[in-house]
Enzyme design. Sequence first.
Site, short mmCIF file in Angstrom:
data_model
loop_
_atom_site.label_atom_id
_atom_site.label_comp_id
_atom_site.label_asym_id
_atom_site.label_seq_id
_atom_site.Cartn_x
_atom_site.Cartn_y
_atom_site.Cartn_z
N ASP A 87 0.80 -41.20 -22.03
CA ASP A 87 -0.09 -41.34 -20.87
C ASP A 87 -0.74 -40.01 -20.51
OD1 ASP A 87 -1.38 -42.69 -18.89
OD2 ASP A 87 0.33 -42.80 -17.52
N ASN B 7 -4.22 -39.23 -21.23
CA ASN B 7 -5.38 -38.83 -22.05
C ASN B 7 -6.64 -38.64 -21.20
OD1 ASN B 7 -3.66 -39.23 -24.16
ND2 ASN B 7 -4.70 -41.02 -25.00
N ARG C 33 -6.91 -38.02 -17.92
CA ARG C 33 -6.84 -36.86 -17.03
C ARG C 33 -6.96 -35.55 -17.81
NH1 ARG C 33 -1.54 -38.79 -14.41
NH2 ARG C 33 -1.80 -40.38 -16.03
N ASN D 9 -4.68 -53.03 -20.37
CA ASN D 9 -5.75 -52.07 -20.68
C ASN D 9 -7.09 -52.73 -21.02
OD1 ASN D 9 -3.42 -49.73 -22.25
ND2 ASN D 9 -4.29 -49.64 -20.20
N ARG E 289 -10.01 -52.17 -18.62
CA ARG E 289 -10.78 -50.91 -18.55
C ARG E 289 -12.24 -51.17 -18.91
NH1 ARG E 289 -6.98 -45.89 -20.37
NH2 ARG E 289 -5.20 -46.49 -19.06
N ARG F 60 8.00 -40.68 -20.92
CA ARG F 60 6.64 -40.95 -20.42
C ARG F 60 5.98 -39.63 -20.04
NH1 ARG F 60 4.01 -45.82 -17.02
NH2 ARG F 60 1.88 -45.03 -17.06
C1 IPE Z 1 0.47 -47.45 -20.04
O1 IPE Z 1 -0.42 -46.53 -19.53
C2 IPE Z 1 -0.08 -48.06 -21.29
C3 IPE Z 1 -0.21 -47.16 -22.42
C4 IPE Z 1 0.23 -45.93 -22.49
C5 IPE Z 1 -0.87 -47.72 -23.57
P1 IPE Z 1 -1.45 -46.91 -18.37
O2 IPE Z 1 -2.18 -45.65 -18.05
O3 IPE Z 1 -2.27 -48.06 -18.77
O4 IPE Z 1 -0.47 -47.34 -17.20
P2 IPE Z 1 -0.71 -47.45 -15.63
O5 IPE Z 1 -1.90 -48.32 -15.43
O6 IPE Z 1 -0.94 -46.07 -15.12
O7 IPE Z 1 0.55 -48.04 -15.10
C1 IPE Z 2 -3.03 -43.17 -22.12
O1 IPE Z 2 -3.87 -42.35 -21.39
C2 IPE Z 2 -3.74 -43.93 -23.19
C3 IPE Z 2 -3.90 -45.37 -22.94
C4 IPE Z 2 -3.43 -46.03 -21.92
C5 IPE Z 2 -4.64 -46.13 -23.93
P1 IPE Z 2 -4.75 -42.92 -20.19
O2 IPE Z 2 -6.05 -43.37 -20.74
O3 IPE Z 2 -4.01 -43.91 -19.40
O4 IPE Z 2 -5.00 -41.60 -19.34
P2 IPE Z 2 -4.94 -41.45 -17.75
O5 IPE Z 2 -3.63 -42.02 -17.31
O6 IPE Z 2 -6.09 -42.22 -17.20
O7 IPE Z 2 -5.03 -39.98 -17.51
MG MG Z 3 -2.76 -43.82 -17.84
#
Ligand code: IPE
Ligand code: IPE
Ligand code: MG
Length: 238
Positions: free
Chosen positions: A13, A15, A17, A61, A64, A181
């Site tokens: 998690d 990426n 940010r 996801n 998004r 995490r």
């Molecule tokens: C969890 O991350 C899913 C993955 C890492 C693929 P998210 O960024 O989607 O989770 P939430 O929405 O913050 O709980």
């Molecule tokens: C994790 O990073 C990757 C996926 C969930 C695919 P995020 O895309 O959730 O990054 P943040 O949490 O918005 O920073």
């Molecule tokens: Mg995330």
Amino acid sequence: MDLLPQHIAIIMDGNGRWAKKYGKPRVFGHRNGVKAVRESSESCAELGIKHLTLYAFSTENWKRPKFEVNALMSLLVDTLKNEVETLNKNNIKLNAIGDLSKLPSKSYSALLECIELTKNNTRMTLTLALNYSSRWEIINAVKNIGRDIEAGKIISDQIDSELFETYLDTAGIPDPELLIRTSGEKRISNYLLYQLAYSELYFTDLYWPDFRKEDLYKAIIDYQHRERRFGKTSEQLT
Ligand code: IPE
Ligand code: IPE
Ligand code: MG
């Protein structure tokens, strides 16, 4: 306690940010997360860890922006194609869990191809959770158990944890001893809810693209200092 976990699960998690920190679009963060995937896979394999399970895309996801979803799906295709050689060199077998048939057809076929090309590797299994939702996995298991009862293959009295686990996507994979995490979030986000029942949880503030070999070692060392009691008292363990 076994000093080395057999199975590590990671929620990759942060990426988005990470990219924001550099004033770049979110997709830039996803692309830079691939290096962390490669490094953690190689390090786990070198250490002798048998299973690494990475949360790559949750069912949630899909909510998004379309642009980001498409970018993630094409990054998946590119990464699978680019990494297959390295996986074979490192003797790592690819596996996937989740509702895979709902992936775009290009991603699905690239995935199946990579699984096929690495199926004889034995050092470690790298499982990608793709279009994965733990509640979906559990409900799907219940549905399939129901079907097998209706078909007369099993009777309801036979259902115990051992049988139930064979209906999960993770059948045959031991429960993760350690969950990591990144990004400072402290939640499970619909990941391996059944399998994490007794896992040790490790949270780091690092964003996924910054996660390196040393950070993985740090998490494992932290795990090695935990006392896993499984409901017993501390005294019973010695
Ligand atoms: C969890 O991350 C899913 C993955 C890492 C693929 P998210 O960024 O989607 O989770 P939430 O929405 O913050 O709980
Ligand atoms: C994790 O990073 C990757 C996926 C969930 C695919 P995020 O895309 O959730 O990054 P943040 O949490 O918005 O920073
Ligand atoms: Mg995330």
